[in-house]
Scaffold this motif. Structure first.
Motif, PDB file in Angstrom:
ATOM      1  N   ARG A 134       0.861  -1.188   0.000  1.00 48.08           N
ATOM      2  CA  ARG A 134       0.000   0.000   0.000  1.00 48.08           C
ATOM      3  C   ARG A 134       0.894   1.233   0.000  1.00 48.08           C
ATOM      4  N   PRO A 135       0.393   2.358  -0.484  1.00 49.76           N
ATOM      5  CA  PRO A 135       1.241   3.552  -0.513  1.00 49.76           C
ATOM      6  C   PRO A 135       1.570   4.019   0.900  1.00 49.76           C
ATOM      7  N   THR A 136       2.748   4.588   1.069  1.00 52.50           N
ATOM      8  CA  THR A 136       3.109   5.130   2.387  1.00 52.50           C
ATOM      9  C   THR A 136       3.387   6.621   2.231  1.00 52.50           C
ATOM     10  N   PHE A 137       3.269   7.362   3.323  1.00 50.13           N
ATOM     11  CA  PHE A 137       3.211   8.824   3.208  1.00 50.13           C
ATOM     12  C   PHE A 137       4.140   9.586   4.152  1.00 50.13           C
ATOM     13  N   VAL A 138       5.132   8.902   4.726  1.00 47.53           N
ATOM     14  CA  VAL A 138       6.047   9.611   5.632  1.00 47.53           C
ATOM     15  C   VAL A 138       6.807  10.666   4.828  1.00 47.53           C
ATOM     16  N   THR A 139       6.823  11.891   5.337  1.00 46.61           N
ATOM     17  CA  THR A 139       7.571  12.958   4.648  1.00 46.61           C
ATOM     18  C   THR A 139       8.889  13.255   5.370  1.00 46.61           C
ATOM     19  N   HIS A 140       8.832  13.304   6.707  1.00 44.02           N
ATOM     20  CA  HIS A 140      10.029  13.643   7.482  1.00 44.02           C
ATOM     21  C   HIS A 140       9.764  13.367   8.960  1.00 44.02           C
TER      22      HIS A 140
ATOM     23  N   TYR B  13       3.584  12.906   8.272  1.00 42.68           N
ATOM     24  CA  TYR B  13       3.051  12.294   7.048  1.00 42.68           C
ATOM     25  C   TYR B  13       2.470  13.363   6.123  1.00 42.68           C
ATOM     26  N   ASP B  14       2.399  13.021   4.856  1.00 40.94           N
ATOM     27  CA  ASP B  14       1.657  13.860   3.907  1.00 40.94           C
ATOM     28  C   ASP B  14       0.176  13.508   4.119  1.00 40.94           C
ATOM     29  N   LEU B  15      -0.465  14.245   5.010  1.00 41.10           N
ATOM     30  CA  LEU B  15      -1.828  13.859   5.407  1.00 41.10           C
ATOM     31  C   LEU B  15      -2.855  14.150   4.308  1.00 41.10           C
ATOM     32  N   ASP B  16      -2.533  15.103   3.425  1.00 40.79           N
ATOM     33  CA  ASP B  16      -3.423  15.314   2.272  1.00 40.79           C
ATOM     34  C   ASP B  16      -3.405  14.082   1.379  1.00 40.79           C
ATOM     35  N   GLY B  17      -2.194  13.538   1.227  1.00 37.45           N
ATOM     36  CA  GLY B  17      -2.051  12.314   0.430  1.00 37.45           C
ATOM     37  C   GLY B  17      -2.810  11.160   1.073  1.00 37.45           C
ATOM     38  N   VAL B  18      -2.697  11.043   2.384  1.00 39.45           N
ATOM     39  CA  VAL B  18      -3.409   9.957   3.093  1.00 39.45           C
ATOM     40  C   VAL B  18      -4.915  10.139   2.901  1.00 39.45           C
ATOM     41  N   ARG B  19      -5.366  11.378   3.021  1.00 37.59           N
ATOM     42  CA  ARG B  19      -6.801  11.673   2.885  1.00 37.59           C
ATOM     43  C   ARG B  19      -7.333  11.172   1.535  1.00 37.59           C
TER      44      ARG B  19
ATOM     45  N   TYR C  49      -3.978   0.124   9.119  1.00 35.52           N
ATOM     46  CA  TYR C  49      -3.762   1.583   9.080  1.00 35.52           C
ATOM     47  C   TYR C  49      -2.451   1.940   8.385  1.00 35.52           C
ATOM     48  N   ARG C  50      -2.047   1.104   7.476  1.00 38.26           N
ATOM     49  CA  ARG C  50      -0.727   1.181   6.847  1.00 38.26           C
ATOM     50  C   ARG C  50      -0.376   2.583   6.334  1.00 38.26           C
TER      51      ARG C  50
END
Ligand code: PLP
Length: 413
Positions: free
Chosen positions: A11-17, A46-52, A70-71
């Motif tokens: 699944r895509p992951t969204f950690v930015t920093h 995380y890139d929370l917009d991306g998660v959204r 909740y990956r």
């Protein structure tokens, strides 16, 4: 859907920093980190917009019931690094007899004893070890009051990572044994958990161990965060009014607070938050003292003692984060004496057939006290955290015997 879909589907992951919890200084993702340059915990962003955009409640509800559902809000990038032992979604168990007895509103216990190694420490350590595997870490070390060491030993052995673990000498026997049995080298130290932490710090400097102490490592909190994600989803995205959390290092409390903010940012919950209550033992209550004195830091509690060994933490590196979450939530910090903790173990077991660990029982004792003194209203829906299986702790001996070779007087049984 496969039963292990969460562990077989990338699944895509969204950690930015990562970000220093004190100064906000940014750190690169996908690199090995401990504390920030300011000596404070690092929080994963995380890139929370991306998660959204990537996640919606409907699709989530169809995933298998483990924390890997909740990956998108977790740091592990690749499936191959996940070192799972089956981290089930833990049940919220209602306590109707206690509700009726106390005259409070709905009372729910999140039973973390169902997790691998019998405690919620599995959540944090499955994350830290999976990240350690991704980074190629070979040797981890940690101070523990017992349950965290057991979880580290289990996951690290499964990942082929060596572990050296230090616990106070009076750590419950079962914990020391399970740590050793699960492949770690474990030492009993004549001191408390922060003394054990100093040994780990020295080993890190001298022989390069990776320090997995809570909040000195950035990913345990991400695992503990899943308690908040799960709780929200289990209650159909309506957060409870108040949460009682047995607070040692406070990782779970800080993690849940972070979870609620992330859930709001992705549009899953509104701005209403539960009141967060940090529960400590009267013999070791640095957070309660700091909360009452209105300070931002909690100095070391001297001569710490309590039967609830998991919350015998004289000084916590995340003190300011615990106090911030408690205050921002308009919650409070409360201490309960050991005799109230023992009485709570008995009462919940007798009334509800639910065997709590002493730390979990401390939350019930605190809830009772707070209902009685009005700090919690009779209309407030409360969630208590039972963080480990009650079966891990010493229980009263039973002396009643029956001789089957003699006639039994059933009227006396
Ligand atoms: C059963 C139990 N409850 C509570 C705690 C405290 O957890 P935290 O470090 O998140 O405050 C521990 C920690 O060892 C524990 O083992």
């Amino acid at each position: 859907m496969l039963h292990d879909d969460n562990l077989t589907t990338e699944r895509p992951t969204f950690v930015t920093h990562l970000e220093c919890a004190q100064t906000g200084e940014r750190y690169a993702a996908d690199q090995v980190h401990n504390l920030s340059r300011a000596g404070k915990p690092l929080l994963v962003r995380y890139d929370l917009d991306g998660v959204r955009k990537a996640m919606n409640k409907g699709a989530l509800s169809r995933r298998p019931a483990d924390l890997w559902r909740y990956r998108e809000l977790l740091p592990v990038r690749h499936l191959q690094d996940i070192v799972s032992l089956g981290e089930v979604v833990t049940p919220l168990v209602r306590m109707p007899r206690l509700e009726a007895k106390l005259g409070g509103a709905e009372l729910l216990v999140k039973d973390e004893g169902r997790l691998p190694t019998g405690s919620f420490k599995a959540r944090g350590l499955v994350m830290a070890v999976s990240m350690g595997k991704a980074f190629g870490i070979k040797h981890m070390a940690m101070p523990t009051n017992g349950n965290a060491g057991a979880a580290l030993a289990a996951y690290a052995s499964r990942a082929g990572i060596k572990t050296t673990i230090f616990c106070p000498e009076d750590t419950p026997e079962v914990n020391v044994s399970e740590i050793a049995l699960q492949g770690a080298t474990v030492y009993r130290v004549n001191g408390l958990i922060d003394d054990c932490g100093k040994i780990v710090g020295e080993g890190k400097a001298k022989v390069g161990w990776f320090d997995v102490s809570t909040l000195k490592e950035p990913y345990r909190i991400e695992g503990k965060k899943t308690m908040g994600l799960e709780l929200a989803e289990q209650l159909d995205w309506k957060l409870p009014d108040v949460i009682f959390y047995p607070t040692g290092g406070g990782t779970g409390l800080i993690g849940m607070w972070k979870a609620f903010a992330e859930l709001e940012a992705i549009g899953f919950v509104g701005s209403k938050r539960p009141r967060m209550v940090a529960v400590q033992a009267a013999g070791c209550a640095p957070m309660v003292r700091a909360f009452e004195q209105g300070t931002e830091q909690a100095p070391r509690w001297e001569n710490a003692h309590t039967i609830a060994s998991g919350i015998r933490v004289p000084q916590a590196i995340g003190d300011f984060l615990i106090l911030r979450a408690v205050r921002e939530s308009t919650g409070f910090a409360i201490a309960v004496p050991d005799d109230a903790i023992s009485a709570a173990v008995d009462e919940v077991a007798r009334e509800e057939g639910f065997l709590m660990c002493p730390e979990g029982a401390a939350t019930y004792a605190a809830y009772k006290q707070s209902l009685a003194d009005g700090r919690v209203g009779r209309h407030e829906r409360a969630v208590l955290f039972n963080c480990a299986s009650g079966l891990k702790y010493p229980m009263p001996l039973v002396h009643r015997k029956l001789d089957r070779t003699k006639e039994i007087d059933f009227m006396t049984l």
